[in-house]
Structures are given as structure tokens and as C-alpha cells.
Design an enzyme around this catalytic site. Structure first.
Site, PDB file in Angstrom:
ATOM      1  N   GLU A 117       0.842  -1.201   0.000  1.00 35.45           N
ATOM      2  CA  GLU A 117       0.000   0.000   0.000  1.00 35.45           C
ATOM      3  C   GLU A 117       0.879   1.254   0.000  1.00 35.45           C
ATOM      4  O   GLU A 117       1.750   1.393   0.864  1.00 35.45           O
ATOM      5  CB  GLU A 117      -0.900  -0.019   1.248  1.00 35.45           C
ATOM      6  CG  GLU A 117      -1.880  -1.184   1.221  1.00 35.45           C
ATOM      7  CD  GLU A 117      -2.431  -1.547   2.593  1.00 35.45           C
ATOM      8  OE1 GLU A 117      -2.263  -0.754   3.537  1.00 35.45           O
ATOM      9  OE2 GLU A 117      -3.022  -2.642   2.709  1.00 35.45           O
ATOM     10  N   ILE A 170      -1.495  -6.152  10.070  1.00 37.93           N
ATOM     11  CA  ILE A 170      -1.050  -7.393   9.430  1.00 37.93           C
ATOM     12  C   ILE A 170      -2.107  -8.493   9.587  1.00 37.93           C
ATOM     13  O   ILE A 170      -2.105  -9.478   8.859  1.00 37.93           O
ATOM     14  CB  ILE A 170       0.308  -7.862  10.010  1.00 37.93           C
ATOM     15  CG1 ILE A 170       0.992  -8.847   9.054  1.00 37.93           C
ATOM     16  CG2 ILE A 170       0.157  -8.454  11.407  1.00 37.93           C
ATOM     17  CD1 ILE A 170       2.445  -9.124   9.379  1.00 37.93           C
ATOM     18  N   HIS A 208      -1.075   2.073  16.082  1.00 42.14           N
ATOM     19  CA  HIS A 208       0.186   2.385  15.401  1.00 42.14           C
ATOM     20  C   HIS A 208       1.370   2.103  16.318  1.00 42.14           C
ATOM     21  O   HIS A 208       2.425   2.705  16.177  1.00 42.14           O
ATOM     22  CB  HIS A 208       0.218   3.851  14.929  1.00 42.14           C
ATOM     23  CG  HIS A 208      -0.824   4.147  13.898  1.00 42.14           C
ATOM     24  ND1 HIS A 208      -2.114   4.451  14.231  1.00 42.14           N
ATOM     25  CD2 HIS A 208      -0.773   4.146  12.546  1.00 42.14           C
ATOM     26  CE1 HIS A 208      -2.825   4.645  13.127  1.00 42.14           C
ATOM     27  NE2 HIS A 208      -2.034   4.466  12.088  1.00 42.14           N
ATOM     28  N   PRO A 210      -5.321  -9.023   8.834  1.00 42.55           N
ATOM     29  CA  PRO A 210      -6.083  -9.610   7.714  1.00 42.55           C
ATOM     30  C   PRO A 210      -5.239 -10.573   6.870  1.00 42.55           C
ATOM     31  O   PRO A 210      -5.792 -11.407   6.164  1.00 42.55           O
ATOM     32  CB  PRO A 210      -6.502  -8.381   6.880  1.00 42.55           C
ATOM     33  CG  PRO A 210      -6.442  -7.237   7.824  1.00 42.55           C
ATOM     34  CD  PRO A 210      -5.335  -7.553   8.787  1.00 42.55           C
ATOM     35  N   ASP A 213       0.281  -3.238  12.885  1.00 42.76           N
ATOM     36  CA  ASP A 213      -1.066  -3.230  13.464  1.00 42.76           C
ATOM     37  C   ASP A 213      -2.125  -3.742  12.486  1.00 42.76           C
ATOM     38  O   ASP A 213      -3.218  -4.122  12.883  1.00 42.76           O
ATOM     39  CB  ASP A 213      -1.427  -1.799  13.877  1.00 42.76           C
ATOM     40  CG  ASP A 213      -0.282  -1.137  14.625  1.00 42.76           C
ATOM     41  OD1 ASP A 213      -0.420  -0.904  15.821  1.00 42.76           O
ATOM     42  OD2 ASP A 213       0.770  -0.861  13.996  1.00 42.76           O
ATOM     43  N   LEU A 237      -5.866  -1.704  -1.028  1.00 42.91           N
ATOM     44  CA  LEU A 237      -5.741  -1.623   0.438  1.00 42.91           C
ATOM     45  C   LEU A 237      -6.281  -2.935   1.019  1.00 42.91           C
ATOM     46  O   LEU A 237      -7.449  -3.060   1.358  1.00 42.91           O
ATOM     47  CB  LEU A 237      -6.563  -0.430   0.928  1.00 42.91           C
ATOM     48  CG  LEU A 237      -6.209   0.181   2.287  1.00 42.91           C
ATOM     49  CD1 LEU A 237      -7.018   1.434   2.520  1.00 42.91           C
ATOM     50  CD2 LEU A 237      -6.352  -0.774   3.437  1.00 42.91           C
ATOM     51  N   GLU A 245      -4.578  -6.463   2.928  1.00 42.08           N
ATOM     52  CA  GLU A 245      -3.359  -7.153   3.352  1.00 42.08           C
ATOM     53  C   GLU A 245      -3.331  -8.624   2.932  1.00 42.08           C
ATOM     54  O   GLU A 245      -2.270  -9.152   2.579  1.00 42.08           O
ATOM     55  CB  GLU A 245      -3.185  -7.015   4.870  1.00 42.08           C
ATOM     56  CG  GLU A 245      -2.771  -5.613   5.324  1.00 42.08           C
ATOM     57  CD  GLU A 245      -3.890  -4.580   5.288  1.00 42.08           C
ATOM     58  OE1 GLU A 245      -5.069  -4.979   5.141  1.00 42.08           O
ATOM     59  OE2 GLU A 245      -3.606  -3.373   5.393  1.00 42.08           O
ATOM     60  N   PHE A 277       1.609  -1.173   8.266  1.00 44.56           N
ATOM     61  CA  PHE A 277       1.846  -1.127   9.720  1.00 44.56           C
ATOM     62  C   PHE A 277       1.611  -2.528  10.273  1.00 44.56           C
ATOM     63  O   PHE A 277       0.640  -3.185   9.876  1.00 44.56           O
ATOM     64  CB  PHE A 277       0.857  -0.184  10.414  1.00 44.56           C
ATOM     65  CG  PHE A 277       1.013   1.267  10.065  1.00 44.56           C
ATOM     66  CD1 PHE A 277       1.845   2.097  10.806  1.00 44.56           C
ATOM     67  CD2 PHE A 277       0.306   1.813   9.001  1.00 44.56           C
ATOM     68  CE1 PHE A 277       1.971   3.444  10.493  1.00 44.56           C
ATOM     69  CE2 PHE A 277       0.429   3.150   8.681  1.00 44.56           C
ATOM     70  CZ  PHE A 277       1.271   3.975   9.425  1.00 44.56           C
TER      71      PHE A 277
END
Ligand SMILES: Cc1ncc(C[n+]2csc(CCOP(=O)(O)OP(=O)(O)O)c2C)c(N)n1
Ligand SMILES: [Mg+2]
Length: 732
Positions: free
Chosen positions: A419, A489, A532, A491, A487, A460, A462, A485
Site C-alpha cells: 500500500e 497485518i 500504530h 487480515p 497493526d 488496500l 493485506e 503497519f
């Protein structure tokens, strides 16, 4: 084996005109053989000689039609568990199937590791499939992308010594198609839509086949699918060829697939074939459909059984007599029985072989071949400009970027996507604008140098990013993808855990997907908050087959990323956001060949009293604590930076602990169930005699990271937290 045998059963179908009687008989033979293998397996399961059974019963016509429209070993196949008739028609033999059912060592699909019908054949280009519904679709998409890339860049297929390419044979055809299939229930999965998205957008030659039997185990189609007809829901995707077909009619199915294949081979885009089948048996032998289907419905389905219909047709059209049909069926039953008998005598896998193929047998990333010298210290390189370049001291962000540039120059099989990672998707404006190159700018300049075919933005999505990487990887490419990020990961977790890391082991070494996933991770951002600031590396070190790397400084990041890219295993490469541009740990550009072997910890501060095992952002914090311990308490702490978490350097830990007899394991992630728990347990287990004190751990509070800095500071371990642990442990 069996490829020619099965294919030769059916003369080549013509694109126009009806099928010849000979072709119809050959198709019927394949359908019957599939049913006979199912029935034989059901018998064996009831006798407890095999341990699972799921059938293709009711789907045979659609599947044989699909197989006959394509070319095994030329086109690519990502089937699902119901595709017995498809695989028989492609060339998998009843003997192969029975060997998998009993879990024989000679099971060519998995060596006794996977359930029956979890297909895999390298010669036929049938890629190992899992039990997870729908994951295979994204692999198919990545495979098609790789095929297109390789046909445009044939030089990328060359075998090259010195990295993973030495072990990866790459073939491509130019007009190959990629087939993938699933049940109608599985279209509810997000990955189904993610796969359609990319196939449509990139006009990829993927054939999606939905085998619609109206049920997902016991759940009827209208419960999970709005309107109950998948063809209506997908109808507006651009570039597709669509067909909805009676999947109990092999001739109609074959025609539908021939048209789909023609569309894909011509480069016009993907195809979607929706076949209406029946489920002649229960979902599997662990299911009893009399519990949730009415008799009337089951009887109506029985009348649409493709075998019953085809038998009637052959009789009606006087292609075969009743006796001839009985003979054909007897022969097929005999073939299935013989395959079963043979499989019963097959040798079983040896327990000594269990861990074989968890990782690459060919290339060991801990090997000294990765211990290369810095050859160009101080010189500029890579692709990044800036102040750091002038001073010679470059940040972790700079040196990761430099490594990506160097490796992409060296290896035309590398593609980079994720992304926002491109400079600008609308590449024509790059004459006017500088470009983005990632939210942290780690991929800046890559698209500009290597073009939009090798460096591009993903949707967008993952799971889409990692699922496609599996497809690229199995074709011998090297996807180096970014998850924006850590945070987010999650999916992609299904793809990482059940597919990427497992591909080699579950296929007994036949397939592998050595992709690199770069992920910015961690907190200490002041305001990074819950979404984050996350850590969680131990969730990934718990996955067999996945390497996990976590550098703490610019030079290590450069050398370890190079090893990650050149190695033959999938690697999760964790980059601490707070360290990207820190003053701590800057270094000169080490040249394009600098690599560091995995499993090679570094003593970043020698000491005699306490061993402090750590990594990532806790390395600079541990050093601060160690300096204060020395200054204020006269305690000499040895700080060990693990650098890679799987594999990790047990020898370095053991050597240090034997010297100091006291040890702290410190990490940023939450304390409970964390990475430190495993290291502490092993120290307690194997080094108990050398310890003068209990093993201590330092980690975050067992909560997520809050936004307000006062809370963030309290939640994450600080140098003071580590110092307190040091002082306590020294006086124990
Ligand atoms: C991701 C995932 N969730 C749940 C399951 C358990 N499961 C196996 S098959 C199945 C139903 C699938 O139905 P459908 O897609 O219609 O295929 P069919 O079996 O009917 O051919 C389920 C829920 C699974 N294998 N994978
Ligand atoms: Mg179904």
C-alpha cells in the site's frame, strides 16, 4: 505417472460441433472413475483404513469439462478439495489418490502430511492446496501475474548461483491460463472478492470456477449469499468473460470452459464460470445431510446426478448398450479397487522425516556464505539522497532503501508492492512530482528506477498482498512486499500462517513461496496509540516455516534484509518505526554485497555480571540502562542483540549466561506469553546449573498502548524499568 494415460482416455475435443460418441464415452469413463475412487475411499474410511473422505460426487461433469479445456503442465491449477474428477482428467491417477488417502510415504502430493484430495503435482502444475477455503484464489492471481512478468522478461527466468534462484526452475508459456475453483459458500470470504478485484483490474488470465451445489456443509446458499446467485453479484466486474452453466452436463461445461480459456489466452482478461452442480453425497463422511435436507430435495438432486444423466444419454443416443456401460463401470471399480489394494501395502512415512521441508533443504540462511564483508564502507550507494549521504552516516531507513535498490538491480525476479509504496501510480506525473515511496518512504525511488511493472501499489488489502506473494513465490519470483503497519497485518494472518509458511512442508518440498514481508512495527512514537504501536513478534515466531528478523540498527537492517531477499524461506522482516531515523545506530553504506547470516546474535556491550538478551527498540534502551547500571551501581551488564528471532542464536545466549550466571530477557512486546517466555524457559531448562538467580523478564504491561503519552510511557518498558530489573537481579 498417469498423465498420458488419463489424457489419452479422451480424444482432443473440437471447438465447434458436437462431441463424438468416442469422446462422450471417454468423458463418462472419467466421471465414473472419479465416483468409483470416492466410493472405494468411503469403504476404506468405514473400515478405518483411511482417516478422512470428501467426495466430488455430483460435480464430476463440470470438473471433467474444465480439465479437458486446459493443458496440464502448461496451464496452472489451484483447485479445491472437491476436484477429484478435475485432477483425474488432468492426469493424477487413482493410485496417487489412494496413496494420499492412506498417508503413504509415496503420496506424491504431500508424503502423508495432508488429507486426501489436497492436490499437488509439480509435473502437472497443480499447486499444493490447503483446507482453508478460498485462499487459493489469491495464489492463482499472483501466479498469473508472475507468468505475465516472466513472459515479458524472460531473462528473469535464468538460474543464478548464489541465492534462492539456484534452486528454482522457472517455466512460462506466454499464453498460459491459471485455473482456480471454489464452492459457492466460499464466495462469502473476503479473499474471493480480493482476487476478483486484482484479476479484473490487471486483466489477468485467471479462470474462476464456482462449483455451486447449493450448500456450504449444512448452510443453504440463500443464507450466506444475497439473492442466492453468485453470477448476479459479480456481473459488473470489468474485463471478465462470464458463463453460467449446467454443471451436471459435461458437454455444456466443456464448451463454457473452452470459451473462457479462449478469452484468457487471448489476453482479454479473466473468466468466471459458474457451474450449477448437485451434492450427491453429504458434505464429507463426517457429515450426514439427512439431518438438514428434506427427502424430497435429496431425491430431486439424485435425478440430476451427472452420472445418472450421462448414462441415460449414452443409452438414449445408442452410444453404449446397458451391458457395455456395466462393463465400463466394472472396469472403473476394478481400477479403484486395485489402486486401494496397492496403497494398503505402501510404506508409511518415517517419523525421523517429520521436520524435513519445514525450511529450505537447499539454502541455510545461518550459513557462513551470508557472512560477507563490508566492501565499500563510507561510499554512497543504493538510491537515497540526503544529509546522511554527505556525512557518510546513514539511517536505518536509508540503508533499507539502499538494500532494496541494490537487490532489485541484481535480481530481475524481485517485485515490490504494497500500500502506497510506489512513487506515484500515475507514473506520467513523476516528471513533475517527487513521488511518495511508502508512508515511511522506505521504498522511495524504486518505481522511478525499476518501472511500474516491478514496483507498484496494491489495493488496500493485506491478505491480497500476501496471497499474491504466495503465487509469485511458487513461480520462482521473489516478491518483497510491504505491510504498511504491523497493526494491520492481521487480515493477512490467514495467508501467512496457513499458506505462505506451510507451502513447502505440506507439499513435502515440491512447492515453496520464499517471499519477504517487510513490516514497520512498534511504539515509542508519542501518540502512536493502539493502532500504530503494536508489537507481537512472538505470534509469528510460533509459525513453523517462517523466518523472523528484527534488526536494531542501520547496518544490521541492511545486511539482514539482503540475506532475507537472497534466502529460500519466507521471511517476516520487522522494522522498528522509532529506529528508522534515530541518531542511534546510523552507519555508512556497506556496499551491495553486504550480508549478515541469520541466527547470529551480537554482543553490543560486553559485561561480566548480568546477561541482558534483547532486540529491536529495546537495544538502545538496554544500552542506556546498562551504562547507568555501570555508572551508578557498578554493575557490568552484557547486552546481547538477537537480531533474528527465528532462528535465534542459542549458543550466544548460553555462552553469555554461563559467564554471568544471571540473565534478563527484555522486549517491547507484552510480558505474558511473549517471546521472552520461551527464551527464559529454555534457559531455566538447559542452563539451570549455571544460574545464580531466577531468569527475569522485562516487557510491556499486558495491555495495548494508549494514546496519552503519560500512559504510553507507563505501558512500554523504559530504560528505568530495565535498570530496576538489573539492580534487583544483581542483589538477588
Ligand atoms: C476458511 C475456512 N473456514 C471454514 C472451513 C470449514 N469448511 C470446510 S468446507 C466448508 C463449506 C464450504 O462450502 P462451499 O464453499 O459451498 O463448498 P462445497 O464443500 O459445498 O463444495 C466449511 C465451512 C474451512 N475449511 N476453511
Ligand atoms: Mg457448496
Amino acid at each position: 505417472m498417469g498423465v498420458a494415460a488419463s489424457r489419452s482416455r479422451v480424444p482432443e475435443p473440437a471447438l465447434t460441433g458436437g462431441l463424438t460418441p468416442q469422446q462422450l464415452v471417454a468423458i463418462y469413463r472419467l466421471m465414473v472413475l472419479s465416483r468409483c475412487v470416492d466410493d472405494r475411499e468411503i469403504l476404506l474410511k468405514r473400515q478405518q483404513k483411511i482417516f478422512f473422505q470428501i467426495s466430488a460426487a455430483g460435480h464430476e461433469a463440470l470438473q471433467v469439462g474444465a480439465a479437458l479445456a486446459m493443458r496440464p503442465g502448461y496451464d496452472w491449477f489451484f483447485p479445491y478439495y472437491r476436484d477429484r474428477a478435475l485432477c483425474l482428467a488432468l492426469g493424477v491417477t487413482p493410485a496417487d489418490m489412494m496413496l494420499q488417502a492412506v498417508g503413504a510415504v509415496t503420496d506424491t502430493a504431500s508424503g502423508g502430511r495432508q488429507m486426501p484430495t489436497h492436490w499437488s503435482s509439480r509435473p502437472l502444475n497443480i499447486v499444493s492446496t490447503s483446507s482453508s477455503t478460498t485462499t487459493q484464489l489469491l495464489h492463482a492471481v499472483g501466479c498469473a501475474e508472475a507468468g505475465r512478468y516472466l513472459s515479458r522478461h524472460p531473462e528473469a527466468a535464468a538460474r543464478t548461483e548464489g541465492d534462492y534462484r539456484a534452486f528454482r526452475d522457472v517455466t512460462f508459456q506466454g499464453d498460459e491460463v491459471v485455473f482456480t475453483s471454489l464452492g459457492e459458500g466460499s464466495t462469502s470470504q473476503g479473499e474471493f472478492w480480493e482476487a476478483l478485484n486484482t484479476a479484473s483490474n490487471k486483466k489477468l488470465p485467471v479462470i474462476f470456477c464456482v462449483e455451486d451445489n447449493g450448500y456450504a456443509i449444512s448452510v443453504p446458499v440463500e443464507v450466506s449469499m444475497p439473492g442466492g446467485n453468485i453470477s448476479k453479484l459479480v456481473a459488473n466486474f470489468p474485463n471478465f468473460h462470464f458463463a453460467e452453466v449446467d454443471g451436471t452436463d459435461p458437454e455444456a461445461s466443456l464448451r463454457a470452459f473452452e470459451a473462457a480459456v479462449a478469452h484468457c489466452r487471448a489476453g482479454r482478461g479473466p473468466a468466471f464460470v459458474h457451474g450449477h452442480c448437485v451434492r450427491a453425497y453429504s458434505h464429507s463422511l463426517s457429515d450426514d445431510d439427512r439431518l438438514y435436507r428434506s427427502n424430497a430435495e435429496r431425491e430431486a438432486d439424485a435425478l440430476r446426478d451427472p452420472l445418472v444423466k450421462m448414462r441415460l444419454r449414452l443409452l438414449r443416443e445408442k452410444i453404449l448398450t446397458e451391458d457395455e456401460i456395466n462393463d465400463l463401470e466394472k472396469q472403473a471399480d476394478h481400477e479403484a479397487a486395485e489402486a486401494a489394494e496397492h496403497a494398503m501395502e505402501a510404506p508409511l512415512p518415517a517419523v525421523e522425516e517429520i521436520t524435513r521441508h519445514v525450511y529450505s533443504e537447499d539454502l541455510d540462511p545461518t550459513s557462513r556464505i551470508f557472512a560477507t564483508e563490508q566492501v565499500q564502507a563510507g561510499k554512497t550507494g543504493g538510491g537515497m539522497a540526503g544529509d546522511a549521504k554527505e556525512s557518510g552516516q546513514r539511517t536505518m531507513a536509508d540503508l533499507i532503501n539502499a538494500c532494496l535498490h541494490d537487490e532489485m538491480r541484481r535480481d530481475p525476479r524481485i517485485v515490490v508492492y504494497g500500500e502506497d509504496i510506489a512513487d506515484a501510480s500515475r507514473e506520467e506525473i513523476l516528471v513533475e512530482v517527487k513521488g511518495k515511496g511508502g508512508v515511511f518512504k522506505l521504498t522511495a525511488g524504486l518505481q522511478t528506477e525499476f518501472g511500474s511493472e516491478r514496483v507498484f501499489n496494491s489495493p488496500l488489502c493485506e491478505a491480497n498482498i500476501v496471497g499474491r506473494a504466495v503465487g509469485y513465490g511458487i513461480r520462482g519470483m521473489k516478491p518483497v512486499v510491504e505491510i504498511q503497519f504491523f497493526d494491520y497485518i492481521w487480515p493477512a494472518m490467514h495467508q501467512i500462517h496457513n499458506e505462505l509458511a506451510l507451502m513447502r512442508w505440506r507439499s513435502n518440498g515440491a512447492w515453496a513461496a520464499p517471499a519477504v514481508i517487510r513490516v514497520p512495527i512498534g511504539g515509542y512514537l508519542t501518540g502512536g496509540a493502539i493502532y500504530h504501536s503494536q508489537s507481537g513478534e512472538c505470534i509469528f515466531t510460533h509459525i513453523p516455516g517462517l523466518r523472523v528478523v528484527f534488526p536494531s540498527n542501520a547496518l544490521d537492517a541492511n545486511g539482514l534484509l539482503r540475506t532475507a531477499i537472497r534466502c529460500d524461506d519466507p521471511v517476516l522482516f520487522l522494522e522498528h518505526k522509532r529506529l528508522y531515523r534515530e541518531t542511534y545506530g546510523r552507519a555508512a553504506y556497506p556496499g551491495p554485497e553486504f550480508a549478515i547470516p541469520f541466527g547470529n546474535a551480537k554482543i553490543v556491550r560486553p559485561g561480566a555480571h548480568i546477561t541482558l538478551v534483547t532486540y529491536g527498540a529495546l537495544v538502545p534502551r538496554s544500552l542506556q540502562a546498562a551504562e547507568r547500571a555501570h555508572r551508578e551501581h557498578n554493575i557490568d551488564v552484557e547486552v546481547l542483540d538477537l537480531r533474528t528471532l527465528n532462528p535465534y542464536d542459542w549458543e550466544a545466549i548460553a555462552t553469555s549466561v554461563r559467564k554471568t550466571s544471571r540473565v534478563i530477557v527484555a522486549h517491547e512486546d507484552m510480558l505474558s506469553w511473549g517471546y521472552g517466555a520461551e527464551i527464559a524457559a529454555r534457559i531455566a531448562d538447559e542452563l539451570f546449573d549455571t544460574l545464580d538467580a531466577p531468569v527475569r523478564r522485562v516487557g510491556a504491561m499486558d495491555t495495548f498502548v494508549a494514546y496519552q503519552p503519560v500512559l504510553e510511557d507507563a505501558i512500554l518498558p523504559q530504560p528505568e524499568t530495565i535498570l530496576k530489573a538489573i539492580v534487583d537481579l544483581r542483589s538477588y
